[in-house]
Design a protein around this motif. Structure first.
Motif, PDB file in Angstrom:
ATOM      1  N   ALA A   1      13.616  20.681  -6.696  1.00  0.00           N
ATOM      2  CA  ALA A   1      12.084  20.330  -7.479  1.00  0.00           C
ATOM      3  C   ALA A   1      11.905  21.543  -8.471  1.00  0.00           C
ATOM      4  CB  ALA A   1      11.166  20.036  -6.513  1.00  0.00           C
ATOM      5  N   GLY A   2      11.689  21.100  -9.535  1.00  0.00           N
ATOM      6  CA  GLY A   2      11.272  22.302 -10.433  1.00  0.00           C
ATOM      7  C   GLY A   2      12.408  23.096 -11.328  1.00  0.00           C
TER       8      GLY A   2
ATOM      9  N   ARG B   1       3.798  11.744  -6.313  1.00  0.00           N
ATOM     10  CA  ARG B   1       3.739  12.232  -5.123  1.00  0.00           C
ATOM     11  C   ARG B   1       4.896  12.299  -4.568  1.00  0.00           C
ATOM     12  NH1 ARG B   1      -0.956   8.297  -2.042  1.00  0.00           N
ATOM     13  NH2 ARG B   1      -2.824   8.828  -3.419  1.00  0.00           N
ATOM     14  N   GLN B   2       5.896  11.726  -5.308  1.00  0.00           N
ATOM     15  CA  GLN B   2       7.409  11.903  -4.815  1.00  0.00           C
ATOM     16  C   GLN B   2       7.935  13.141  -5.629  1.00  0.00           C
ATOM     17  OE1 GLN B   2       6.204   8.933  -6.063  1.00  0.00           O
ATOM     18  NE2 GLN B   2       6.102   7.796  -4.025  1.00  0.00           N
ATOM     19  N   GLN B   3       7.334  14.086  -6.159  1.00  0.00           N
ATOM     20  CA  GLN B   3       7.560  15.214  -6.572  1.00  0.00           C
ATOM     21  C   GLN B   3       8.417  14.895  -8.187  1.00  0.00           C
ATOM     22  OE1 GLN B   3       9.557  17.950  -4.089  1.00  0.00           O
ATOM     23  NE2 GLN B   3       7.452  18.928  -3.828  1.00  0.00           N
TER      24      GLN B   3
ATOM     25  N   GLU C   1      11.764  15.031 -14.766  1.00  0.00           N
ATOM     26  CA  GLU C   1      13.111  15.412 -14.002  1.00  0.00           C
ATOM     27  C   GLU C   1      12.524  14.674 -12.441  1.00  0.00           C
ATOM     28  OE1 GLU C   1      13.404  19.376 -12.241  1.00  0.00           O
ATOM     29  OE2 GLU C   1      11.478  20.041 -13.147  1.00  0.00           O
ATOM     30  N   GLY C   2      13.317  14.087 -11.978  1.00  0.00           N
ATOM     31  CA  GLY C   2      12.978  13.269 -10.871  1.00  0.00           C
ATOM     32  C   GLY C   2      13.717  11.873 -10.793  1.00  0.00           C
ATOM     33  N   ASN C   3      13.036  10.906 -10.371  1.00  0.00           N
ATOM     34  CA  ASN C   3      13.709   9.636 -10.194  1.00  0.00           C
ATOM     35  C   ASN C   3      13.379   8.936 -11.722  1.00  0.00           C
ATOM     36  OD1 ASN C   3      13.094   6.395  -9.659  1.00  0.00           O
ATOM     37  ND2 ASN C   3      14.556   7.038  -8.146  1.00  0.00           N
TER      38      ASN C   3
END
Length: 239
Positions: A99-100, A123-125, A142-144
């Motif tokens: 994450a990040g 909330r899921q980062q 970045e993420g889903n």
């Protein structure tokens, strides 16, 4: 004491020598063959450099001395180039999946770019970062991907309201279709071209301050990589 040892290192507080040592140490954890690649490049290119300098005309002793010095210099240059390339690859490997990680990779951008981390999140980062530079405004998610799309659409509308005269781009970090892999993120942004002049970038940043004033600052999650890669940019580029 144990907690201090686990805290991420801040390269900006290190000396140049310490930065190189820490870059080597962290890179070797991901790339165990790093030492052999560096040693091999030094020996191979050092030998090539020695042979080239030996072809120079002049006194045999003087030529041999100059060839030895030249071989060491060429070998050391090759060693640093190999170290730079493999350390950069290892750094991205450490960031992938974290994450990040995208935000930390964006710190590799050169002057003329401004990175604002986590201008929006779930909330899921899942995170959206904003980059302002020659292409205009670039929203980096970045993420889903399915969760990011509505979030990035919302952010795009917000930015277009305060900066309608400037282009707004969307980039999602990932390995899926239409996404940009983390190791190629910085190069992808740099290839977007220059659509905004330097003077306009200053004016654009001023417009975005009003938008940013309405947002709470969200700290990035800490991980086993440095909180900032800025202090190591020179090492990773081979400078």
């Amino acid at each position: 004491m144990a907690e201090k040892k686990n805290e991420p290192l801040d390269p900006t507080t290190m000396s140049r020598r310490r930065q190189i040592l820490e870059t080597y140490r962290m890179s070797k954890q991901v790339d165990p063959a790093l030492t052999w690649w560096m040693l091999g490049s030094f020996l191979v290119f050092g030998a090539i450099g020695f042979g080239i300098f030996m072809l120079l005309p002049g006194d045999n002793l003087f030529t041999t001395i100059m060839a030895a010095i030249g071989g060491v210099m060429v070998g050391f240059l090759a060693l640093m180039i190999v170290f730079s390339r493999r350390a950069q690859k290892a750094a991205y490997a450490r960031l992938e999946g974290q994450a990040g990680g995208g935000a930390r990779a964006l710190t590799m951008l050169r002057r003329g770019w401004t990175v604002e981390e986590v201008v929006a999140f779930t909330r899921q980062q899942d995170m959206v970062h904003r980059v302002v530079g020659p292409p205009g405004i670039v929203l980096v998610g970045e993420g889903n991907a399915s969760r990011l799309k509505p979030l990035m659409t919302s952010e795009r509308k917000k930015h277009e309201r305060v900066a309608a005269d400037y282009p707004v781009h969307e980039v999602i970090v990932g390995t899926g279709e239409g996404e940009v892999p983390l190791p190629k993120l910085v190069r992808h942004l740099q290839k977007m071209g220059r659509k905004v002049k330097p003077a306009e970038i200053t004016e654009l940043r001023g417009r975005l301050r009003a938008l940013d004033a309405q947002r709470p600052k969200v700290p990035l999650p800490k991980g086993p990589v440095p909180t900032s890669m800025k202090g190591m940019r020179g090492n990773l580029r081979g400078r």
